[in-house]
Design an enzyme around this catalytic site. Structure first.
Site, PDB file in Angstrom:
ATOM      1  CE  LYS A  15      -0.027 -17.917   1.747  1.00 25.81           C
ATOM      2  NZ  LYS A  15       0.517 -17.263   2.662  1.00 25.81           N
ATOM      3  CG  ASP A 146      -8.983 -11.300   3.348  1.00 22.36           C
ATOM      4  OD1 ASP A 146      -8.984 -12.347   3.613  1.00 22.36           O
ATOM      5  OD2 ASP A 146      -7.508 -10.621   3.122  1.00 22.36           O
ATOM      6  N   GLY A 210       1.401  -5.825   6.543  1.00 18.83           N
ATOM      7  CA  GLY A 210       0.659  -5.189   5.926  1.00 18.83           C
ATOM      8  C   GLY A 210      -0.250  -5.608   7.464  1.00 18.83           C
ATOM      9  CG  MET A 281       9.455  -4.201  13.389  1.00 24.41           C
ATOM     10  SD  MET A 281       9.585  -2.106  13.625  1.00 24.41           S
ATOM     11  CE  MET A 281       7.765  -1.354  13.469  1.00 24.41           C
ATOM     12  NE  ARG A 282      12.483  -9.304  10.558  1.00 25.50           N
ATOM     13  CZ  ARG A 282      11.920 -10.041  10.398  1.00 25.50           C
ATOM     14  NH1 ARG A 282      12.103 -11.429  10.461  1.00 25.50           N
ATOM     15  NH2 ARG A 282      12.255 -11.036   8.687  1.00 25.50           N
ATOM     16  N   GLY A 330       3.066  -8.307  16.045  1.00 28.29           N
ATOM     17  CA  GLY A 330       2.707  -8.674  17.056  1.00 28.29           C
ATOM     18  C   GLY A 330       2.833  -9.945  17.573  1.00 28.29           C
ATOM     19  CD  GLU A 331       1.405 -14.314  15.479  1.00 26.50           C
ATOM     20  OE1 GLU A 331       1.987 -15.376  15.678  1.00 26.50           O
ATOM     21  OE2 GLU A 331       0.898 -14.289  14.829  1.00 26.50           O
TER      22      GLU A 331
END
EC number: 2.7.2.1
Length: 396
Positions: A15, A146, A210, A281-282, A330-331
Protein backbone atom coordinates in the site's frame (compact mmCIF):
# COMPACT_ATOMS: atom_id res chain seq x y z
CA UNK A 1 5.55 22.08 -0.24
CA UNK A 2 7.42 18.87 0.73
CA UNK A 3 5.73 15.56 -0.03
CA UNK A 4 6.51 12.16 1.48
CA UNK A 5 5.64 8.78 -0.01
CA UNK A 6 4.71 6.19 2.62
CA UNK A 7 4.98 2.50 1.72
CA UNK A 8 3.66 -0.50 3.66
CA UNK A 9 4.96 -3.58 1.89
CA UNK A 10 4.17 -7.25 2.39
CA UNK A 11 5.34 -10.34 0.57
CA UNK A 12 2.75 -10.13 -2.23
CA UNK A 13 1.35 -6.60 -2.02
CA UNK A 14 2.05 -3.06 -0.90
CA UNK A 15 0.00 0.00 0.00
CA UNK A 16 1.13 3.57 -0.51
CA UNK A 17 0.15 7.15 0.32
CA UNK A 18 1.57 10.40 -1.00
CA UNK A 19 1.24 13.07 1.72
CA UNK A 20 1.80 16.81 1.39
CA UNK A 21 3.45 17.70 4.68
CA UNK A 22 2.72 21.41 5.08
CA UNK A 23 -1.00 20.68 5.40
CA UNK A 24 -0.65 16.92 6.11
CA UNK A 25 -3.02 16.21 3.22
CA UNK A 26 -3.18 12.87 1.39
CA UNK A 27 -2.66 13.65 -2.30
CA UNK A 28 -2.91 10.07 -3.53
CA UNK A 29 -3.12 6.53 -2.23
CA UNK A 30 -3.13 3.08 -3.71
CA UNK A 31 -2.64 -0.64 -3.51
CA UNK A 32 -0.58 -3.01 -5.62
CA UNK A 33 -1.47 -6.64 -4.95
CA UNK A 34 -1.15 -10.23 -6.16
CA UNK A 35 2.54 -9.68 -6.86
CA UNK A 36 4.06 -12.82 -8.37
CA UNK A 37 0.73 -14.27 -9.45
CA UNK A 38 -0.37 -14.72 -13.06
CA UNK A 39 -2.46 -11.54 -12.94
CA UNK A 40 -1.81 -8.73 -10.48
CA UNK A 41 -3.76 -5.55 -9.87
CA UNK A 42 -3.29 -1.89 -9.01
CA UNK A 43 -5.70 0.59 -7.46
CA UNK A 44 -4.87 4.30 -7.45
CA UNK A 45 -6.87 7.14 -5.88
CA UNK A 46 -6.26 10.85 -6.41
CA UNK A 47 -8.38 13.98 -6.56
CA UNK A 48 -11.53 12.13 -5.53
CA UNK A 49 -11.30 9.60 -8.37
CA UNK A 50 -10.18 5.99 -8.43
CA UNK A 51 -8.65 3.79 -11.14
CA UNK A 52 -8.04 0.06 -11.25
CA UNK A 53 -5.90 -2.01 -13.59
CA UNK A 54 -5.03 -5.69 -13.98
CA UNK A 55 -1.65 -6.73 -15.33
CA UNK A 56 1.15 -9.22 -14.67
CA UNK A 57 3.34 -8.03 -11.77
CA UNK A 58 6.33 -10.34 -11.54
CA UNK A 59 7.96 -8.84 -8.45
CA UNK A 60 8.06 -5.77 -6.21
CA UNK A 61 10.20 -3.87 -8.71
CA UNK A 62 7.51 -4.37 -11.35
CA UNK A 63 4.95 -3.37 -8.74
CA UNK A 64 6.67 -0.05 -8.13
CA UNK A 65 6.84 0.57 -11.86
CA UNK A 66 3.08 -0.03 -12.02
CA UNK A 67 2.66 2.50 -9.22
CA UNK A 68 4.81 5.03 -11.09
CA UNK A 69 2.70 4.45 -14.21
CA UNK A 70 -0.44 5.17 -12.19
CA UNK A 71 1.01 8.45 -10.94
CA UNK A 72 2.07 9.38 -14.48
CA UNK A 73 -1.35 8.54 -15.95
CA UNK A 74 -3.61 9.89 -13.21
CA UNK A 75 -1.50 12.24 -11.09
CA UNK A 76 -0.30 13.91 -9.13
CA UNK A 77 2.92 14.26 -11.12
CA UNK A 78 5.94 12.92 -9.28
CA UNK A 79 8.18 14.74 -11.74
CA UNK A 80 6.72 18.12 -10.81
CA UNK A 81 6.49 17.29 -7.10
CA UNK A 82 8.93 14.49 -6.27
CA UNK A 83 8.95 13.10 -2.73
CA UNK A 84 11.63 14.43 -0.41
CA UNK A 85 11.57 11.15 1.52
CA UNK A 86 10.06 7.68 1.29
CA UNK A 87 8.95 6.15 4.58
CA UNK A 88 8.76 2.38 4.92
CA UNK A 89 6.82 0.58 7.61
CA UNK A 90 8.90 -2.25 9.07
CA UNK A 91 7.25 -4.45 11.69
CA UNK A 92 10.24 -5.64 13.71
CA UNK A 93 13.29 -3.60 14.61
CA UNK A 94 14.25 -5.77 17.58
CA UNK A 95 16.45 -3.93 20.05
CA UNK A 96 18.61 -2.71 17.16
CA UNK A 97 16.42 0.16 15.97
CA UNK A 98 15.07 2.61 18.54
CA UNK A 99 14.08 5.39 16.12
CA UNK A 100 13.29 5.97 12.44
CA UNK A 101 16.45 5.25 10.49
CA UNK A 102 17.69 6.30 7.06
CA UNK A 103 18.15 3.12 5.02
CA UNK A 104 21.70 2.02 4.24
CA UNK A 105 23.10 -1.34 3.18
CA UNK A 106 23.86 -2.04 6.85
CA UNK A 107 20.27 -1.18 7.83
CA UNK A 108 18.91 -3.56 5.19
CA UNK A 109 21.22 -6.32 6.43
CA UNK A 110 20.00 -5.77 10.00
CA UNK A 111 16.34 -5.87 8.90
CA UNK A 112 17.06 -9.13 7.11
CA UNK A 113 18.77 -10.52 10.22
CA UNK A 114 15.70 -9.60 12.29
CA UNK A 115 13.48 -11.63 9.96
CA UNK A 116 13.97 -14.54 12.37
CA UNK A 117 11.75 -12.59 14.79
CA UNK A 118 9.19 -11.57 12.14
CA UNK A 119 9.33 -14.12 9.30
CA UNK A 120 5.89 -13.12 7.97
CA UNK A 121 6.61 -9.38 7.85
CA UNK A 122 10.24 -8.25 7.60
CA UNK A 123 11.09 -10.05 4.34
CA UNK A 124 8.20 -8.34 2.54
CA UNK A 125 9.20 -4.96 3.94
CA UNK A 126 12.75 -5.52 2.73
CA UNK A 127 11.53 -6.41 -0.76
CA UNK A 128 9.56 -3.18 -0.78
CA UNK A 129 12.57 -1.12 0.31
CA UNK A 130 14.79 -2.60 -2.37
CA UNK A 131 12.19 -2.07 -5.10
CA UNK A 132 11.52 1.48 -3.93
CA UNK A 133 15.23 2.27 -4.03
CA UNK A 134 15.30 1.10 -7.63
CA UNK A 135 12.31 3.31 -8.46
CA UNK A 136 13.60 6.31 -6.46
CA UNK A 137 17.42 6.04 -6.40
CA UNK A 138 18.02 9.70 -5.50
CA UNK A 139 15.51 10.00 -2.64
CA UNK A 140 16.19 9.29 1.04
CA UNK A 141 14.48 6.12 2.26
CA UNK A 142 13.57 5.83 5.94
CA UNK A 143 12.63 2.68 7.87
CA UNK A 144 10.04 3.29 10.59
CA UNK A 145 9.71 0.37 12.99
CA UNK A 146 6.54 -0.77 14.79
CA UNK A 147 8.68 -1.84 17.73
CA UNK A 148 10.74 1.36 18.12
CA UNK A 149 8.26 3.28 20.29
CA UNK A 150 8.40 0.52 22.91
CA UNK A 151 12.20 0.57 23.23
CA UNK A 152 11.69 2.86 26.25
CA UNK A 153 10.22 -0.03 28.28
CA UNK A 154 12.14 -0.58 31.53
CA UNK A 155 13.89 -3.92 31.99
CA UNK A 156 11.26 -5.14 34.45
CA UNK A 157 8.60 -4.69 31.76
CA UNK A 158 10.44 -6.25 28.82
CA UNK A 159 12.20 -9.14 30.56
CA UNK A 160 10.71 -12.65 30.55
CA UNK A 161 11.51 -14.83 33.57
CA UNK A 162 13.26 -17.57 31.62
CA UNK A 163 16.89 -18.69 31.46
CA UNK A 164 18.84 -15.48 30.88
CA UNK A 165 21.48 -17.07 28.64
CA UNK A 166 18.88 -18.60 26.34
CA UNK A 167 16.97 -15.33 26.28
CA UNK A 168 20.08 -13.36 25.34
CA UNK A 169 21.20 -15.86 22.71
CA UNK A 170 17.82 -15.82 20.97
CA UNK A 171 16.84 -12.18 21.54
CA UNK A 172 13.85 -13.20 23.66
CA UNK A 173 12.22 -10.20 25.33
CA UNK A 174 9.11 -8.07 25.04
CA UNK A 175 9.30 -5.83 21.97
CA UNK A 176 5.71 -4.66 21.55
CA UNK A 177 4.00 -3.65 18.32
CA UNK A 178 1.58 -1.06 16.91
CA UNK A 179 4.16 1.44 18.17
CA UNK A 180 3.55 3.92 15.36
CA UNK A 181 -0.15 3.99 16.25
CA UNK A 182 0.46 4.21 20.01
CA UNK A 183 2.83 7.14 19.50
CA UNK A 184 0.48 9.03 17.18
CA UNK A 185 -2.57 8.50 19.38
CA UNK A 186 -0.90 9.29 22.72
CA UNK A 187 0.46 12.57 21.34
CA UNK A 188 -2.94 13.45 19.89
CA UNK A 189 -4.51 12.66 23.27
CA UNK A 190 -2.19 15.09 25.04
CA UNK A 191 -3.23 17.84 22.64
CA UNK A 192 -6.91 17.03 23.15
CA UNK A 193 -6.42 17.12 26.92
CA UNK A 194 -4.60 20.43 26.66
CA UNK A 195 -1.69 19.10 28.72
CA UNK A 196 2.04 19.01 28.00
CA UNK A 197 2.90 15.54 26.69
CA UNK A 198 5.55 15.05 29.36
CA UNK A 199 2.90 15.43 32.09
CA UNK A 200 0.44 12.84 30.75
CA UNK A 201 -0.40 9.29 31.83
CA UNK A 202 -2.30 7.59 29.03
CA UNK A 203 -3.59 4.08 28.34
CA UNK A 204 -4.01 3.43 24.62
CA UNK A 205 -6.25 0.57 23.45
CA UNK A 206 -5.53 -0.20 19.80
CA UNK A 207 -8.42 -2.51 18.97
CA UNK A 208 -8.54 -3.87 15.44
CA UNK A 209 -8.27 -7.39 14.08
CA UNK A 210 -4.95 -7.25 15.87
CA UNK A 211 -5.15 -5.55 19.26
CA UNK A 212 -2.75 -4.19 21.83
CA UNK A 213 -2.67 -1.97 24.89
CA UNK A 214 0.07 0.42 25.92
CA UNK A 215 0.84 2.44 29.04
CA UNK A 216 2.36 5.75 27.96
CA UNK A 217 3.90 8.04 30.56
CA UNK A 218 5.16 11.44 29.46
CA UNK A 219 5.08 10.34 25.84
CA UNK A 220 7.18 7.23 26.52
CA UNK A 221 5.92 3.66 26.43
CA UNK A 222 6.49 1.98 29.81
CA UNK A 223 4.48 -1.20 29.20
CA UNK A 224 2.61 -2.89 26.37
CA UNK A 225 0.61 -6.07 25.91
CA UNK A 226 2.23 -7.61 22.83
CA UNK A 227 5.52 -9.33 23.47
CA UNK A 228 8.24 -11.11 21.51
CA UNK A 229 5.62 -11.38 18.77
CA UNK A 230 2.18 -9.82 18.16
CA UNK A 231 0.55 -12.94 19.65
CA UNK A 232 0.64 -11.97 23.33
CA UNK A 233 -1.86 -9.79 25.17
CA UNK A 234 -5.44 -8.92 24.30
CA UNK A 235 -7.93 -11.26 22.62
CA UNK A 236 -7.85 -10.58 18.87
CA UNK A 237 -9.74 -11.56 15.76
CA UNK A 238 -7.81 -14.78 15.16
CA UNK A 239 -5.02 -14.63 17.79
CA UNK A 240 -5.33 -15.98 21.30
CA UNK A 241 -3.54 -13.29 23.27
CA UNK A 242 -2.38 -14.38 26.73
CA UNK A 243 -2.55 -18.10 27.48
CA UNK A 244 -0.84 -20.49 29.89
CA UNK A 245 2.21 -21.75 27.89
CA UNK A 246 1.64 -25.25 29.28
CA UNK A 247 -1.45 -25.49 27.06
CA UNK A 248 0.93 -26.08 24.15
CA UNK A 249 2.73 -28.91 25.97
CA UNK A 250 -0.62 -30.48 26.83
CA UNK A 251 -1.80 -30.33 23.21
CA UNK A 252 1.52 -31.63 21.90
CA UNK A 253 1.30 -34.65 24.19
CA UNK A 254 -2.37 -35.47 23.67
CA UNK A 255 -3.01 -34.60 20.00
CA UNK A 256 -1.19 -35.08 16.71
CA UNK A 257 -0.62 -31.33 16.36
CA UNK A 258 2.97 -30.46 15.45
CA UNK A 259 4.87 -27.24 16.07
CA UNK A 260 3.63 -25.53 12.90
CA UNK A 261 0.08 -26.67 13.63
CA UNK A 262 0.22 -25.17 17.12
CA UNK A 263 1.59 -21.89 15.76
CA UNK A 264 -1.23 -21.77 13.21
CA UNK A 265 -3.75 -22.60 15.94
CA UNK A 266 -2.74 -19.66 18.12
CA UNK A 267 -2.22 -17.12 15.32
CA UNK A 268 -4.98 -17.95 12.85
CA UNK A 269 -7.57 -20.16 14.54
CA UNK A 270 -7.93 -18.65 18.00
CA UNK A 271 -9.24 -15.37 19.42
CA UNK A 272 -12.81 -14.53 18.46
CA UNK A 273 -12.62 -16.98 15.56
CA UNK A 274 -11.62 -19.85 17.81
CA UNK A 275 -14.26 -19.05 20.39
CA UNK A 276 -17.16 -18.53 17.98
CA UNK A 277 -16.22 -19.54 14.44
CA UNK A 278 -16.53 -15.83 13.57
CA UNK A 279 -13.48 -13.60 13.22
CA UNK A 280 -15.22 -10.23 12.85
CA UNK A 281 -16.37 -8.39 15.97
CA UNK A 282 -19.57 -7.19 14.27
CA UNK A 283 -20.56 -10.75 13.40
CA UNK A 284 -19.83 -11.91 16.95
CA UNK A 285 -21.97 -9.11 18.39
CA UNK A 286 -24.87 -9.98 16.07
CA UNK A 287 -24.63 -13.63 17.08
CA UNK A 288 -24.54 -12.69 20.77
CA UNK A 289 -27.61 -10.48 20.36
CA UNK A 290 -29.39 -13.46 18.77
CA UNK A 291 -28.69 -15.57 21.85
CA UNK A 292 -25.55 -17.46 20.78
CA UNK A 293 -23.94 -18.45 24.09
CA UNK A 294 -20.48 -18.98 22.57
CA UNK A 295 -20.56 -15.46 21.16
CA UNK A 296 -21.73 -14.04 24.49
CA UNK A 297 -18.89 -15.82 26.28
CA UNK A 298 -16.38 -14.61 23.69
CA UNK A 299 -17.41 -11.00 24.20
CA UNK A 300 -17.06 -11.48 27.94
CA UNK A 301 -13.55 -12.87 27.54
CA UNK A 302 -12.64 -10.00 25.19
CA UNK A 303 -13.86 -7.34 27.63
CA UNK A 304 -12.37 -9.09 30.67
CA UNK A 305 -8.92 -9.02 29.07
CA UNK A 306 -9.21 -5.30 28.26
CA UNK A 307 -10.21 -4.46 31.84
CA UNK A 308 -7.34 -6.59 33.13
CA UNK A 309 -4.84 -4.47 31.22
CA UNK A 310 -6.51 -1.14 32.01
CA UNK A 311 -6.30 -1.92 35.72
CA UNK A 312 -2.72 -3.16 35.52
CA UNK A 313 -1.54 -0.16 33.53
CA UNK A 314 -3.30 2.29 35.84
CA UNK A 315 -1.20 0.78 38.63
CA UNK A 316 2.02 0.98 36.59
CA UNK A 317 1.32 4.61 35.67
CA UNK A 318 0.35 5.61 39.20
CA UNK A 319 -2.93 7.02 37.94
CA UNK A 320 -4.47 7.79 34.57
CA UNK A 321 -5.31 10.99 32.71
CA UNK A 322 -6.98 9.28 29.75
CA UNK A 323 -8.01 5.94 28.29
CA UNK A 324 -7.96 6.14 24.50
CA UNK A 325 -9.70 3.85 22.01
CA UNK A 326 -8.32 3.63 18.48
CA UNK A 327 -8.20 1.41 15.34
CA UNK A 328 -11.15 -0.24 13.60
CA UNK A 329 -13.01 -1.70 16.58
CA UNK A 330 -11.92 0.94 19.06
CA UNK A 331 -12.98 3.83 16.83
CA UNK A 332 -16.23 2.42 15.48
CA UNK A 333 -17.80 0.15 18.08
CA UNK A 334 -19.62 1.99 20.89
CA UNK A 335 -20.75 -1.27 22.52
CA UNK A 336 -17.18 -2.53 22.90
CA UNK A 337 -16.11 0.77 24.44
CA UNK A 338 -19.01 0.91 26.89
CA UNK A 339 -18.86 -2.68 28.05
CA UNK A 340 -15.06 -2.84 28.21
CA UNK A 341 -14.98 -0.01 30.75
CA UNK A 342 -18.15 -0.98 32.64
CA UNK A 343 -17.50 -1.32 36.36
CA UNK A 344 -14.43 0.93 36.39
CA UNK A 345 -16.27 3.95 37.77
CA UNK A 346 -14.47 3.42 41.09
CA UNK A 347 -11.28 4.36 39.19
CA UNK A 348 -12.87 7.52 37.83
CA UNK A 349 -13.38 5.90 34.42
CA UNK A 350 -16.84 6.24 32.89
CA UNK A 351 -18.63 6.76 29.58
CA UNK A 352 -21.35 9.20 28.55
CA UNK A 353 -23.79 7.10 26.52
CA UNK A 354 -24.87 9.90 24.18
CA UNK A 355 -21.31 10.91 23.36
CA UNK A 356 -20.29 7.29 22.99
CA UNK A 357 -23.04 6.55 20.45
CA UNK A 358 -22.16 9.58 18.31
CA UNK A 359 -20.83 8.56 14.89
CA UNK A 360 -17.86 10.74 14.01
CA UNK A 361 -14.47 10.51 12.35
CA UNK A 362 -13.10 13.24 14.64
CA UNK A 363 -11.05 12.84 17.80
CA UNK A 364 -13.44 13.31 20.71
CA UNK A 365 -14.31 12.81 24.37
CA UNK A 366 -16.81 10.05 25.21
CA UNK A 367 -16.56 10.51 28.99
CA UNK A 368 -18.86 12.80 31.00
CA UNK A 369 -17.87 16.40 31.69
CA UNK A 370 -15.77 16.61 34.82
CA UNK A 371 -14.77 12.94 34.75
CA UNK A 372 -11.52 12.34 36.68
CA UNK A 373 -10.25 10.21 33.78
CA UNK A 374 -10.98 11.23 30.20
CA UNK A 375 -12.14 8.52 27.81
CA UNK A 376 -11.24 9.46 24.25
CA UNK A 377 -11.78 8.10 20.75
CA UNK A 378 -8.93 9.11 18.45
CA UNK A 379 -8.70 7.79 14.88
CA UNK A 380 -5.18 6.52 14.29
CA UNK A 381 -3.16 7.58 11.26
CA UNK A 382 -0.09 5.41 11.02
CA UNK A 383 0.76 6.61 7.51
CA UNK A 384 0.87 10.23 8.63
CA UNK A 385 3.00 9.30 11.64
CA UNK A 386 5.43 7.43 9.37
CA UNK A 387 5.56 10.46 7.06
CA UNK A 388 6.27 12.79 10.00
CA UNK A 389 9.03 10.56 11.33
CA UNK A 390 10.53 10.10 7.87
CA UNK A 391 10.62 13.84 7.27
CA UNK A 392 12.28 14.41 10.64
CA UNK A 393 14.83 11.64 10.06
CA UNK A 394 15.98 13.22 6.79
CA UNK A 395 16.31 16.68 8.34
CA UNK A 396 13.70 18.24 6.07
Amino acid sequence: MPVVLVVNSGSSSFKYQLIEMDTETVLASGLVERIGEEVGSTRHKAGGDSWERELPIADHTAGFQAMLDAFADHGPSLEEGPPVAIGHRVVHGGDVFVEPTVVTEKVKADIDDLSALAPLHNPGALQGIQAAQTAFPDVAHVAVFDTAFHQTLPAEAYTYAIDRELAAAHRIRRYGFHGTSHKYVSEAAARLLGKPLEETRIIVLHLGNGASAAAVQGGRSIDTSMGLTPLEGLVMGTRSGDIDPAILFHLARHTDLGLDDLETLLNRKSGLLGLTGLGDMRDVQRAAADGDEDAQTALGVYRHRIRHYVGAYAAQLGGVDAVVFTAGVGENNPLVRRRSLAGLEFMGIGIDDDRNELISSEARFVSPDGSPVAVLVIPTDEELEIARQSLAATGN
